[in-house]
Write a protein that holds these residues in place. Structure first.
Motif, PDB file in Angstrom:
ATOM      1  N   GLY A   1      42.359  43.398  15.834  1.00  0.00           N
ATOM      2  CA  GLY A   1      43.166  42.260  16.574  1.00  0.00           C
ATOM      3  C   GLY A   1      44.109  41.456  15.959  1.00  0.00           C
ATOM      4  N   SER A   2      44.023  40.922  14.656  1.00  0.00           N
ATOM      5  CA  SER A   2      45.178  40.420  13.926  1.00  0.00           C
ATOM      6  C   SER A   2      46.020  41.328  13.216  1.00  0.00           C
ATOM      7  N   HIS A   3      45.595  42.546  12.766  1.00  0.00           N
ATOM      8  CA  HIS A   3      46.591  43.540  12.158  1.00  0.00           C
ATOM      9  C   HIS A   3      46.606  44.506  12.951  1.00  0.00           C
ATOM     10  N   LEU A   4      45.459  45.186  13.406  1.00  0.00           N
ATOM     11  CA  LEU A   4      45.595  46.409  14.245  1.00  0.00           C
ATOM     12  C   LEU A   4      45.028  46.183  15.525  1.00  0.00           C
ATOM     13  N   ALA A   5      45.677  46.442  16.525  1.00  0.00           N
ATOM     14  CA  ALA A   5      45.037  46.176  17.838  1.00  0.00           C
ATOM     15  C   ALA A   5      45.266  47.691  18.801  1.00  0.00           C
ATOM     16  N   MET A   6      44.442  47.558  19.833  1.00  0.00           N
ATOM     17  CA  MET A   6      44.398  48.652  20.805  1.00  0.00           C
ATOM     18  C   MET A   6      44.608  48.422  22.165  1.00  0.00           C
ATOM     19  N   VAL A   7      45.194  49.372  22.869  1.00  0.00           N
ATOM     20  CA  VAL A   7      45.425  49.415  24.333  1.00  0.00           C
ATOM     21  C   VAL A   7      44.502  50.578  24.764  1.00  0.00           C
TER      22      VAL A   7
ATOM     23  N   ARG B   1      46.629  33.630  37.389  1.00  0.00           N
ATOM     24  CA  ARG B   1      46.143  34.975  36.931  1.00  0.00           C
ATOM     25  C   ARG B   1      45.151  34.842  35.679  1.00  0.00           C
ATOM     26  N   ALA B   2      45.309  33.750  34.956  1.00  0.00           N
ATOM     27  CA  ALA B   2      44.166  33.721  33.862  1.00  0.00           C
ATOM     28  C   ALA B   2      42.714  33.334  34.336  1.00  0.00           C
ATOM     29  N   ARG B   3      42.729  32.819  35.632  1.00  0.00           N
ATOM     30  CA  ARG B   3      41.496  32.507  36.025  1.00  0.00           C
ATOM     31  C   ARG B   3      40.941  33.716  36.857  1.00  0.00           C
ATOM     32  N   ALA B   4      41.519  34.731  37.005  1.00  0.00           N
ATOM     33  CA  ALA B   4      41.223  35.912  38.131  1.00  0.00           C
ATOM     34  C   ALA B   4      40.180  36.867  37.080  1.00  0.00           C
ATOM     35  N   PHE B   5      39.418  37.380  37.799  1.00  0.00           N
ATOM     36  CA  PHE B   5      38.574  38.281  37.216  1.00  0.00           C
ATOM     37  C   PHE B   5      39.415  39.787  37.240  1.00  0.00           C
ATOM     38  N   PRO B   6      38.905  40.942  36.278  1.00  0.00           N
ATOM     39  CA  PRO B   6      39.590  41.955  36.542  1.00  0.00           C
ATOM     40  C   PRO B   6      39.521  42.733  37.912  1.00  0.00           C
ATOM     41  N   HIS B   7      38.593  42.804  38.502  1.00  0.00           N
ATOM     42  CA  HIS B   7      38.636  43.377  39.818  1.00  0.00           C
ATOM     43  C   HIS B   7      39.632  43.026  40.827  1.00  0.00           C
ATOM     44  N   GLU B   8      40.092  41.588  40.471  1.00  0.00           N
ATOM     45  CA  GLU B   8      40.962  41.002  41.571  1.00  0.00           C
ATOM     46  C   GLU B   8      42.383  41.163  41.330  1.00  0.00           C
ATOM     47  N   MET B   9      42.594  42.272  40.215  1.00  0.00           N
ATOM     48  CA  MET B   9      43.902  42.294  39.864  1.00  0.00           C
ATOM     49  C   MET B   9      44.271  44.120  40.089  1.00  0.00           C
ATOM     50  N   SER B  10      45.709  44.261  40.354  1.00  0.00           N
ATOM     51  CA  SER B  10      45.899  45.589  40.555  1.00  0.00           C
ATOM     52  C   SER B  10      45.953  46.451  39.318  1.00  0.00           C
ATOM     53  N   GLY B  11      45.926  47.645  39.215  1.00  0.00           N
ATOM     54  CA  GLY B  11      45.862  48.330  37.967  1.00  0.00           C
ATOM     55  C   GLY B  11      47.019  48.124  37.000  1.00  0.00           C
ATOM     56  N   GLY B  12      48.087  47.923  37.656  1.00  0.00           N
ATOM     57  CA  GLY B  12      49.326  47.756  36.652  1.00  0.00           C
ATOM     58  C   GLY B  12      49.240  46.420  36.167  1.00  0.00           C
ATOM     59  N   MET B  13      48.474  45.411  36.519  1.00  0.00           N
ATOM     60  CA  MET B  13      48.530  43.798  36.456  1.00  0.00           C
ATOM     61  C   MET B  13      47.399  44.059  35.233  1.00  0.00           C
ATOM     62  N   ARG B  14      46.204  44.759  35.515  1.00  0.00           N
ATOM     63  CA  ARG B  14      45.221  44.738  34.395  1.00  0.00           C
ATOM     64  C   ARG B  14      45.696  45.311  33.256  1.00  0.00           C
ATOM     65  N   GLN B  15      46.541  46.469  33.276  1.00  0.00           N
ATOM     66  CA  GLN B  15      47.115  47.069  32.124  1.00  0.00           C
ATOM     67  C   GLN B  15      48.116  45.776  31.368  1.00  0.00           C
ATOM     68  N   ARG B  16      48.716  45.241  31.999  1.00  0.00           N
ATOM     69  CA  ARG B  16      49.535  44.167  31.450  1.00  0.00           C
ATOM     70  C   ARG B  16      48.661  43.221  30.680  1.00  0.00           C
ATOM     71  N   ALA B  17      47.507  42.849  31.524  1.00  0.00           N
ATOM     72  CA  ALA B  17      46.663  41.755  30.686  1.00  0.00           C
ATOM     73  C   ALA B  17      45.955  42.552  29.427  1.00  0.00           C
ATOM     74  N   MET B  18      45.558  43.668  29.433  1.00  0.00           N
ATOM     75  CA  MET B  18      45.125  44.513  28.460  1.00  0.00           C
ATOM     76  C   MET B  18      46.226  44.211  27.295  1.00  0.00           C
ATOM     77  N   ILE B  19      47.530  44.708  27.610  1.00  0.00           N
ATOM     78  CA  ILE B  19      48.375  44.448  26.542  1.00  0.00           C
ATOM     79  C   ILE B  19      48.768  42.926  25.932  1.00  0.00           C
ATOM     80  N   ALA B  20      48.249  42.166  26.795  1.00  0.00           N
ATOM     81  CA  ALA B  20      48.446  40.770  26.342  1.00  0.00           C
ATOM     82  C   ALA B  20      47.274  40.349  25.300  1.00  0.00           C
ATOM     83  N   MET B  21      46.202  40.862  25.930  1.00  0.00           N
ATOM     84  CA  MET B  21      45.045  40.732  24.672  1.00  0.00           C
ATOM     85  C   MET B  21      45.252  41.521  23.495  1.00  0.00           C
ATOM     86  N   ALA B  22      45.775  42.597  23.491  1.00  0.00           N
ATOM     87  CA  ALA B  22      46.130  43.442  22.337  1.00  0.00           C
ATOM     88  C   ALA B  22      47.122  42.647  21.259  1.00  0.00           C
ATOM     89  N   ILE B  23      48.118  41.826  22.060  1.00  0.00           N
ATOM     90  CA  ILE B  23      48.975  41.444  21.134  1.00  0.00           C
ATOM     91  C   ILE B  23      48.641  39.728  20.913  1.00  0.00           C
TER      92      ILE B  23
END
Lengths: 624, 330, 316
Positions: A377-383, A435-457
């Motif tokens: 998370g702080s040095h190594l992250a994964m998507v 969007r920060a208050r949305a649950f994953p199933h409320e987002m499209s696939g592309g948005m979910r992957q963007r959120a995942m990337i936000a989490m990784a960085i």
């Protein structure tokens, strides 16, 4: 199947004893002998006599008949009618089927024992009443199961394939659907039989089931209770008989379930949450400025058929701000490599060899779990590939990103929230506050992957491992996400390992590429050079398998690579690609070469690189 | 495109609506396919291109008569398909699925599965089944001796060969191939595509090839239709459409597809912004206008008709003529 | 919110269905119900008695009129009169119902208290000591019928060791200690079987969730193991536990009836068994109705809880 023998045998034994009761040399179960009431076990009465001097063993065996008649009868009736209703309803659908299924649900509104009591009150107790009442109780279970099974099965590809072939309804039901739901129905039947034994005994115990003097285990417990001060053993026998019968039925149910679901069985013994054991040995430190230097990484999985090594002797290095693609087909070990670096290998797999030195100081493969956790998370992250399954469905996306921040920093809630919104904006998610208050199933696939990337960085890592991050996305969305990753990588100076199966994606995003096949890196070097002039026959064959882009492809479609990827249990002794290689020499089949630097910055395991580079036309497909 | 003497199968203004379940009438109607007209001649291959949710699989099943359209009709060899297909027609139209793992019954030997078609349509006496199955397996490049194996004993590519053999078992005139290679590895994809091309040439079967991979469609198909949110955006000869796309969506799709030769060292063209709209609430007028770089107010007013350009191509864009040069791609 | 209202509406509909089914049950039986209720032991009942019972049960009026007046009575909390002593059924039930509910609650809390934590511990270390012992013990507990457990407990602790009272009931205002001492054994009896079931479900759910991708994601973020267990594993594993608890509740009510009988606990079940033996149909009907409505209410609560646990359910 052998595990079914024990419970199956027990049930057969009880069944045989009950059926044989009339011909066994037993005293009559109803013959009273008041003179010898409550007699202890003796030669004449093996288990003693009850309060009327009746032979306990005889009553026990005759009592099995009541239990099994009710259990067998009601289960058989409920299974036969319920399954037929469910199958027909599921296949025909429409209003009548819907109403029939709903009517079944009404039965489920009542606690089973009470519904049985209601029926007994109206009709009076007795074995036949019990069979009828329990059949009604158990009917919905089978109907629902069969109905759900049919609905699930009828949409499977291979059932649709039958329809396309022109198969009629009857044929599809008999050949395709019934075999599919037979297993669950059997499990349900064993479960139902156990429930029936329990209910029969319970009702008889209350005096609302089998009518005395007919022997029944429940009745025997009831009457033994009255005299338990004088003859406690009398209580024991029917209790034992009941419990053993139910135990056998429950065991049968469990083992049937296991036999039908092959996934559960091997999974059982796995340690799932256990920390990976760090490798023994000194950390090989390395002074230069590379971000990550992997050397000889080997992963081993213990299987019932011996250990397999899905990753063998993988070496590469990565500089800060550089993108290395690991490309390979399924089973090449590319994803396992990524997980191994972060210490996230699944339970059965472990790193057996190698080193992965991060920032010149820390060997990730020899880290204790706690210090590795501090780095994640702080040095190594994964998507990951599938953001739907990689995000926790029950937490808000913003909270999941906040968790990544808070795992490494102490911040107050307001600061975290601001940072989350900034991160979401950074990865191009519109309306980030909402969007920060949305649950994953409320987002499209592309948005979910963007959120995942936000989490990784989120915690500012220096190395990002992206495991097929765009494979699940449509082309236009894939292009957006690739651009986003490239932009982030530039602005943050991230080192990125990009795992993919797609050569065009490699061309688009990576500086260097490692080509993996059957667990090994076969070739490694700068992307442009490798794609223009591959030095390994596999890379060449893979490039030649690509359907050409331009119009000049009158030569037609490529032939692909003949043969199949070798099984990890049965790897060729020499070069792992040799069996499918068109340029194979006798030595290739015995000699396994390391990854050599064959030209400046170019690494390959094949010694015939020059010949490959010299060939203009596609290599003819080898005949395997 | 007007149906001609050679037309084998034609969709005429086909629309497919699915109801989404909802209490108290709150359910939404999803237009999976809207007013699509397409036709295939005997032996012709039409590529159907689109992203997920574009309705391409639904359209494939409509063309096969597996689904009955909400509006419009499908004609096969001159006869309109009803709700229930007569066996004689069913035999002539087959489907190859995306995932060969899921499309074969795991419990039955492949020989038995290949015999199903023969048995249902009584295409051969029982005594000849073994020989027919062997011939089918050989035709798709498999060892006839493997007929007694179960699906799990084969690799993904081999399983797809078996699925193709099953589709061929009834000697169809028309095959819908629904993303037949997207579940396979690159090296295997090429094998299967080559097999499909060979069989098509040898058997003269017409094929609707559904794919999201433009490269494959360009190489394999005679014509291509581009679908977006259930509507045809552009249609025409595959080479011509890909060489000079006229609809902005086709252009965006081509630009977004990662390519091997073009992108190393060069910056990729800016990708299409935004995401496809909810099919339950499509935008008014042109469904693509919310993401279209060329969109103007008029695009929202009416659904642009699929105009015939006169050169065998059709396009559904009111600005199709104007942007040709400005937005042309390398 | 709309989802919650819909769910409540569906439950009310279910209650109406339950009422109707209980009302119809007597008419669905072949033959004259009054005659059937009076014909015990095979001899033909006295025609005068049959006519009297018909009048008392209201069977002589048209079906719809009976149904209508029953429904109206029900809305006023009137469940009719007992055939045995002409006392109002509703009052009889009201006296006993709280005791049964107390027993149910005590048993559920006990079962949740040991089933879920032990199941979690077994699930995070599959194949360990606890897991192997738990598999054997839970298989055993699930195989012994609840009235057998109760009877054996009475035999061992009351008859043989003389530790505890064999059963009965002490009102809470008379002696707090006595009240709970008498509650303990029946509650424990029910809790053993239910707890074993919850143990198994929790173990399986934790085992399943621990292998999910999002748990791996949490580890990739560097989240501490304890937090992963609570926030990611347990949070998601609770949904199947709630589901199974709901499915088991019918059996739990059945078990409670039996256990009350075993321990002479003066809840609804003594009333029920006496009523059935006396063929006191209005009383039986009333008890079945009340418990079934309770059952529907419990299922509604669990459904709402399930939705609170899993946001994906709410959107539908």
């Amino acid at each position: 199947m052998r595990r079914l023998l024990m419970p199956g045998g027990m049930i057969l034994l009880i069944l045989a004893a009950a059926l044989a009761a009339p011909v066994l040399p037993l005293p009559a179960p109803l013959a009273m002998d008041i003179m010898h009431r409550l007699a202890p076990p003796s030669v004449a009465h093996w288990l003693g006599t009850d309060e009327f001097g009746r032979d306990e063993l005889s009553r026990l065996i005759w009592g099995a008949r009541a239990s099994l008649a009710v259990a067998g009868g009601s289960t058989a009736i409920a299974a036969a009618i319920g399954t037929s209703l469910g199958v027909i309803g599921g296949y025909l659908r429409g209003l009548p089927a819907f109403l029939a299924i709903r009517a079944m649900d009404v039965v489920l509104c009542f606690p089973p024992l009470l519904l049985a009591v209601l029926i007994v009150t109206l009709v009076g107790p007795g074995i036949v009443t019990l069979i009828v009442a329990l059949s009604i109780l158990f009917l919905p279970g089978f109907t629902r199961l069969a109905y759900a099974g049919v609905l699930q099965t009828r949409n499977l590809d291979y059932v649709e394939a039958q329809r396309v072939l022109g198969a009629g309804r009857a044929r599809i039901m008999l050949r395709t659907i019934l075999p599919n739901i037979a297993g669950p129905i059997l499990v349900q039947a064993s479960l139902t039989a156990a429930a029936a034994v329990v209910l029969e005994a319970g009702l008889s115990f209350l005096g609302l089931g089998v009518v005395p003097p007919t022997p029944s285990w429940g009745l025997m417990v009831r009457s033994a209770r009255e005299v338990m001060g004088q003859a406690p053993l009398l209580l024991l026998w029917p209790c034992l008989a009941l419990s053993l019968t139910i135990l056998a039925l429950n065991l049968l149910c469990d083992r049937l379930r296991d036999a039908l679901d092959p996934q559960t069985a091997p999974r059982r013994r796995r340690r799932t949450m256990a920390a990976a054991r760090p490798l023994a040995g000194a950390a090989a430190t390395d002074g230069d400025a590379t971000l990550l230097a992997v050397d000889g990484l080997t992963v081993e999985i213990a299987t019932p058929r011996g250990p397999i090594r899905p990753v063998r002797d993988v070496s590469f290095s990565l500089g800060a701000g550089e993108t290395l693609a690991i490309v390979g087909e399924s089973g090449s070990g590319k994803s396992v490599t990524g997980l191994a670096l972060l210490g996230l290998l699944p339970g059965a797999a472990r790193v057996s060899h190698g080193a992965a030195v991060y920032a010149g100081t820390t060997d990730l493969l020899r880290c204790q779990e706690a210090s590795l956790r501090a780095l994640r998370g702080s040095h190594l992250a994964m998507v990951f590939q599938d953001p739907m399954s990689a995000l926790n469905p029950v937490h808000r996306v913003g909270d999941q990103i906040a968790e990544a921040i808070l795992a490494h920093a102490r911040l107050d809630a307001k600061a975290v929230r601001a940072r989350v919104v900034a991160l979401l904006r950074r990865v191009g998610i519109p309306a980030p506050v909402a969007r920060a208050r949305a649950f994953p199933h409320e987002m499209s696939g592309g948005m979910r992957q963007r959120a995942m990337i936000a989490m990784a960085i989120a915690a500012g890592p220096r190395l990002l491992i992206a495991d097929e991050p765009t494979t699940a996305l449509d082309v236009t969305i894939e292009a957006q996400v690739l651009d986003l990753l490239a932009a982030l990588q530039r602005s943050e100076g991230l080192g990125m390992i990009f795992i993919t199966h797609s050569l065009p994606v490699v061309a688009r995003i990576a500086d260097r590429v490692a080509v993996m096949y059957a667990g090994e890196v076969l070739e490694q070097g700068p992307v442009a050079e490798i794609f223009a002039r591959p030095l390994h026959p596999y890379t060449r064959a893979l490039l030649d398998s690509m359907v050409p882009e331009g119009d000049g492809a009158e030569a037609g479609l490529p032939a692909g690579i003949a043969g199949n990827v070798p099984s990890l249990l049965d790897l060729p002794p020499g070069c792992s690609f040799a069996p499918r290689c068109a340029l194979r020499r006798p030595a290739c089949e015995t000699l396994r070469l390391p990854l050599n630097e064959v030209a400046p910055g170019r690494f390959s395991r094949c010694p015939y690189g020059r010949e490959i580079a010299a060939m203009a036309a596609p290599i003819p497909a080898a005949r395997a | 495109m007007e149906p001609t003497r050679h037309t084998l199968i034609a969709a005429e203004g086909v629309t497919m609506r699915f109801g989404r379940a909802g209490f108290f009438g709150r359910g939404k109607l999803v237009h999976a396919v809207s007013d699509v007209s397409l036709s295939l001649a005997r032996g012709e291959t039409l590529g159907l291109v689109g992203e997920s949710g574009s309705g391409k699989s639904t359209l494939g099943r409509l063309m096969l008569g597996l689904l009955a359209p909400s509006a419009g009709r499908v004609r096969f060899d001159g006869a309109a398909l009803g709700a229930q297909l007569p066996p004689a027609l069913r035999r002539r139209m087959q489907l190859v699925f995306q995932d060969p793992q899921a499309s074969l019954d795991p419990r039955r030997r492949i020989g038995a599965q290949l015999a199903d078609g023969l048995a249902i349509h009584r295409l051969a006496p029982k005594a000849e089944y073994a020989a027919r199955i062997a011939a089918l397996l050989e035709q798709v490049g498999l060892d006839p001796a493997h007929a007694s194996r179960f699906p799990h004993e084969f690799s993904g590519g081999q399983r797809q060969r078996i699925a193709i053999a099953r589709a061929l078992s009834t000697a169809p005139d028309f095959i819908v191939a629904d993303e037949p290679v997207s579940a396979l590895d690159v090296s295997v994809q090429a094998q299967i595509l080559a097999l499909l091309a060979t069989l098509r040439a040898r058997l003269g079967v017409a094929m609707l090839f559904i794919s999201h991979d433009l490269r494959v469609v360009r190489q394999l198909c005679d014509r291509v239709a581009v679908l977006y949110l259930g509507r045809v955006m552009e249609e025409g000869p595959a080479r011509a459409v890909f060489a000079a796309p006229r609809h902005p969506y086709t252009r965006a799709l081509l630009a977004a597809s990662p390519r091997l030769g073009q992108s190393i060292g060069q910056p990729a063209p800016p990708p299409l912004a935004g995401e496809p709209p909810d099919p339950a609430a499509p935008p008014s007028g042109c469904v693509f206008r919310t993401r279209c770089p060329l969109a103007v107010d008029a695009c929202a007013a009416a659904v642009p008709p699929l105009r015939d350009c006169g050169d065998g191509r059709r396009v559904a864009c009111i600005r199709a003529g104007e942007g040709d040069d400005a937005a042309a791609l390398p | 919110m709309a989802w919650v209202l819909r769910r409540i509406g569906a439950s009310l509909l279910l209650v109406w269905v339950v009422v109707t089914v209980v009302f119809m049950a007597i008419h669905l039986v072949p033959g004259d119900p009054a005659e059937l209720l009076l014909s015990q032991g095979g001899s033909a009942p006295d025609p005068a008695a049959v006519a009297a019972l018909r009048g008392q049960l209201g069977l002589d009026r048209p079906l719809l009129a009976q149904y209508g007046s029953d429904l109206v009575g029900l809305l006023h909390g009137d469940l009719g009169l007992s055939l045995q002593d002409q006392s109002p059924v509703a009052a009889d039930i009201a006296q006993r119902l709280p005791r049964t509910i107390e027993l149910l609650c005590a048993a559920s809390i006990l079962a949740l208290g040991f089933g879920v934590p032990l199941g979690t511990l077994a699930g995070i270390a599959p194949g360990g000591m606890l897991d192997r012992a738990g598999a054997a013990v839970s298989a055993l507990l699930l195989s012994v019928p609840v009235f057998v457990v109760g009877t054996l407990l009475v035999l061992v602790f009351a008859e043989q060791l003389g530790w505890a009272d064999a059963g009965g009931f002490v009102p809470i205002d008379r002696s707090l200690a006595g009240h709970f001492a008498h509650l303990a054994m029946p509650a424990l009896t029910i809790a053993l079987g239910l707890g074993a079931m919850l143990y198994r479900i929790t173990r399986a759910a934790v085992l399943d969730v621990a292998l999910r991708d999002y748990v791996r994601t949490a580890r990739a973020k560097g989240v501490a193991p304890r937090r992963i267990l609570w926030r990611h594993v347990l949070r998601n594993a609770l949904s199947p536990v709630v589901t199974v608890f709901g499915l088991q509740f019918g059996a739990l009510i059945g078990g409670t009836v039996l256990v009350e009988y075993v321990f002479n606990y003066p809840g609804l079940s003594g009333l029920l068994v006496d009523a059935v033996n006396a063929r006191d149909y209005p009383l039986v009907q009333g008890i079945v109705l009340v418990i079934s409505v309770l059952f529907v209410a419990i299922n509604l609560t669990l459904d709402l809880l399930y939705a609170a646990l899993d946001p994906r359910v709410r959107g539908r």
